[in-house]
Design a protein around this motif. Structure first.
Motif, PDB file in Angstrom:
ATOM      1  N   SER A 152       0.829  -1.209   0.000  1.00  0.00           N
ATOM      2  CA  SER A 152       0.000   0.000   0.000  1.00  0.00           C
ATOM      3  C   SER A 152       0.863   1.260   0.000  1.00  0.00           C
ATOM      4  O   SER A 152       0.475   2.280  -0.569  1.00  0.00           O
ATOM      5  CB  SER A 152      -0.960  -0.004   1.195  1.00  0.00           C
ATOM      6  OG  SER A 152      -0.248  -0.068   2.408  1.00  0.00           O
ATOM      7  N   GLN A 153       2.050   1.197   0.609  1.00  0.00           N
ATOM      8  CA  GLN A 153       2.960   2.335   0.566  1.00  0.00           C
ATOM      9  C   GLN A 153       3.500   2.549  -0.846  1.00  0.00           C
ATOM     10  O   GLN A 153       3.682   3.685  -1.291  1.00  0.00           O
ATOM     11  CB  GLN A 153       4.094   2.137   1.565  1.00  0.00           C
ATOM     12  CG  GLN A 153       3.638   2.209   3.009  1.00  0.00           C
ATOM     13  CD  GLN A 153       4.770   1.981   3.988  1.00  0.00           C
ATOM     14  OE1 GLN A 153       5.871   1.582   3.614  1.00  0.00           O
ATOM     15  NE2 GLN A 153       4.506   2.223   5.262  1.00  0.00           N
ATOM     16  N   VAL A 154       3.748   1.459  -1.561  1.00  0.00           N
ATOM     17  CA  VAL A 154       4.166   1.549  -2.957  1.00  0.00           C
ATOM     18  C   VAL A 154       3.069   2.209  -3.796  1.00  0.00           C
ATOM     19  O   VAL A 154       3.341   3.081  -4.631  1.00  0.00           O
ATOM     20  CB  VAL A 154       4.505   0.151  -3.509  1.00  0.00           C
ATOM     21  CG1 VAL A 154       4.677   0.190  -5.026  1.00  0.00           C
ATOM     22  CG2 VAL A 154       5.765  -0.394  -2.849  1.00  0.00           C
ATOM     23  N   VAL A 155       1.823   1.821  -3.566  1.00  0.00           N
ATOM     24  CA  VAL A 155       0.696   2.420  -4.291  1.00  0.00           C
ATOM     25  C   VAL A 155       0.599   3.910  -3.964  1.00  0.00           C
ATOM     26  O   VAL A 155       0.340   4.741  -4.848  1.00  0.00           O
ATOM     27  CB  VAL A 155      -0.615   1.694  -3.948  1.00  0.00           C
ATOM     28  CG1 VAL A 155      -1.821   2.431  -4.539  1.00  0.00           C
ATOM     29  CG2 VAL A 155      -0.580   0.258  -4.475  1.00  0.00           C
ATOM     30  N   GLY A 156       0.820   4.268  -2.701  1.00  0.00           N
ATOM     31  CA  GLY A 156       0.817   5.678  -2.324  1.00  0.00           C
ATOM     32  C   GLY A 156       1.889   6.462  -3.062  1.00  0.00           C
ATOM     33  O   GLY A 156       1.646   7.582  -3.536  1.00  0.00           O
ATOM     34  N   PHE A 157       3.076   5.865  -3.198  1.00  0.00           N
ATOM     35  CA  PHE A 157       4.163   6.518  -3.926  1.00  0.00           C
ATOM     36  C   PHE A 157       3.792   6.717  -5.394  1.00  0.00           C
ATOM     37  O   PHE A 157       4.031   7.784  -5.973  1.00  0.00           O
ATOM     38  CB  PHE A 157       5.438   5.677  -3.817  1.00  0.00           C
ATOM     39  CG  PHE A 157       6.543   6.129  -4.733  1.00  0.00           C
ATOM     40  CD1 PHE A 157       7.294   7.254  -4.438  1.00  0.00           C
ATOM     41  CD2 PHE A 157       6.825   5.433  -5.899  1.00  0.00           C
ATOM     42  CE1 PHE A 157       8.301   7.681  -5.294  1.00  0.00           C
ATOM     43  CE2 PHE A 157       7.824   5.842  -6.750  1.00  0.00           C
ATOM     44  CZ  PHE A 157       8.574   6.973  -6.448  1.00  0.00           C
ATOM     45  N   MET A 158       3.185   5.702  -6.006  1.00  0.00           N
ATOM     46  CA  MET A 158       2.820   5.816  -7.421  1.00  0.00           C
ATOM     47  C   MET A 158       1.689   6.812  -7.630  1.00  0.00           C
ATOM     48  O   MET A 158       1.654   7.509  -8.651  1.00  0.00           O
ATOM     49  CB  MET A 158       2.461   4.437  -7.976  1.00  0.00           C
ATOM     50  CG  MET A 158       3.650   3.500  -8.078  1.00  0.00           C
ATOM     51  SD  MET A 158       3.311   1.965  -8.968  1.00  0.00           S
ATOM     52  CE  MET A 158       2.132   1.191  -7.862  1.00  0.00           C
ATOM     53  N   SER A 159       0.759   6.922  -6.676  1.00  0.00           N
ATOM     54  CA  SER A 159      -0.304   7.927  -6.804  1.00  0.00           C
ATOM     55  C   SER A 159       0.277   9.334  -6.654  1.00  0.00           C
ATOM     56  O   SER A 159      -0.168  10.275  -7.309  1.00  0.00           O
ATOM     57  CB  SER A 159      -1.401   7.675  -5.764  1.00  0.00           C
ATOM     58  OG  SER A 159      -0.947   7.940  -4.456  1.00  0.00           O
ATOM     59  N   LEU A 160       1.296   9.464  -5.806  1.00  0.00           N
ATOM     60  CA  LEU A 160       2.013  10.743  -5.677  1.00  0.00           C
ATOM     61  C   LEU A 160       2.642  11.118  -7.017  1.00  0.00           C
ATOM     62  O   LEU A 160       2.559  12.271  -7.458  1.00  0.00           O
ATOM     63  CB  LEU A 160       3.078  10.604  -4.584  1.00  0.00           C
ATOM     64  CG  LEU A 160       3.978  11.795  -4.229  1.00  0.00           C
ATOM     65  CD1 LEU A 160       4.494  11.617  -2.805  1.00  0.00           C
ATOM     66  CD2 LEU A 160       5.168  11.908  -5.171  1.00  0.00           C
ATOM     67  N   GLU A 161       3.258  10.150  -7.683  1.00  0.00           N
ATOM     68  CA  GLU A 161       3.886  10.409  -8.978  1.00  0.00           C
ATOM     69  C   GLU A 161       2.848  10.787 -10.021  1.00  0.00           C
ATOM     70  O   GLU A 161       3.107  11.605 -10.911  1.00  0.00           O
ATOM     71  CB  GLU A 161       4.672   9.173  -9.403  1.00  0.00           C
ATOM     72  CG  GLU A 161       5.683   9.424 -10.517  1.00  0.00           C
ATOM     73  CD  GLU A 161       5.088   9.198 -11.889  1.00  0.00           C
ATOM     74  OE1 GLU A 161       5.621   9.763 -12.862  1.00  0.00           O
ATOM     75  OE2 GLU A 161       4.080   8.470 -11.993  1.00  0.00           O
TER      76      GLU A 161
END
Length: 220
Positions: A152-161
């Motif tokens: 979920s942290q990876v998904v958060g990073f990609m949504s930030l991008e």
């Protein structure tokens, strides 16, 4: 035509903020990945509309990259990684969903106030799209700090991008070479993250970062 351009651009950018809230609300991994795919679809539509309004054909490439990689390739690959790792499907949070959503509303309000004041002299379409983009970036950061699960942290990073891409498209686009290099950088980062998750699962039998911190404390 001018009002229609303005309204559609803001509908799509605002829709991206709404889907960011949907990401924050999810408590199951598979649902989170499905919503992230929707996030990427809305981003690609927003960038494609910017390409149309700005008469910038290279932005269509950005939209296609977002649609192919972020809406299809990455979610499907993460689905397979989750299934292969046998990760349990509920997402553990640092704080409850309610406080997280309230914090998200506060961050969106902050983004609007700050960006609209800083860009008072800019083009109205660009300045409001930048405000939405900043809101998406802040919500992505919020997701990263309020989730314990590494996926979920990876998904958060990609949504930030995704927010960064929206900002670049709204600010009259960016060079094609930058878009392609960013896409490959994200792909490489995703591959590294996939390997990293496999190694964590193999070594510690969990991908809960809170559990990893606890283990590190015991070793000390």
């Amino acid at each position: 035509m001018g009002e229609l351009t303005f309204d559609v651009a803001h509908l799509l950018a605002g829709g991206l903020v709404l889907v960011s809230f949907m990401l924050l609300y999810q408590v199951r991994l598979y649902a989170l990945l499905n919503v992230f795919a929707l996030h990427a679809v809305v981003l690609s539509l927003s960038v494609a509309w910017q390409a149309f309004t700005q008469h910038a054909p290279h932005l269509y490439v950005t939209a296609v990259i977002a649609l192919a990689f972020k809406a299809v390739v990455i979610p499907v690959a993460l689905h397979r990684i989750i299934a292969r790792l046998g990760i349990h499907r509920e997402i553990e949070t640092v704080v409850g969903i309610g406080p997280t959503m309230l914090a998200g509303i506060g961050l969106v309000a902050l983004a609007m106030v700050v960006m609209l004041r800083v860009t008072a002299e800019a083009d109205p379409l660009a300045r409001e799209d930048l405000a939405f983009a900043l809101a998406v970036i802040l919500l992505g950061l919020l997701m990263m700090v309020t989730r314990r699960n590494a996926v979920s942290q990876v998904v958060g990073f990609m949504s930030l991008e995704n927010g960064l891409v929206l900002a670049a498209a709204g600010a009259k686009g960016m060079p094609l070479v930058v878009e392609i290099s960013v896409a490959f950088s994200i792909l490489i980062a995703f591959i590294v993250i996939g390997v990293f998750l496999f190694r964590i699962r193999e070594r510690f039998d969990t991908v809960d970062v809170h559990a990893l911190d606890h283990f590190r404390g015991e070793r000390r």
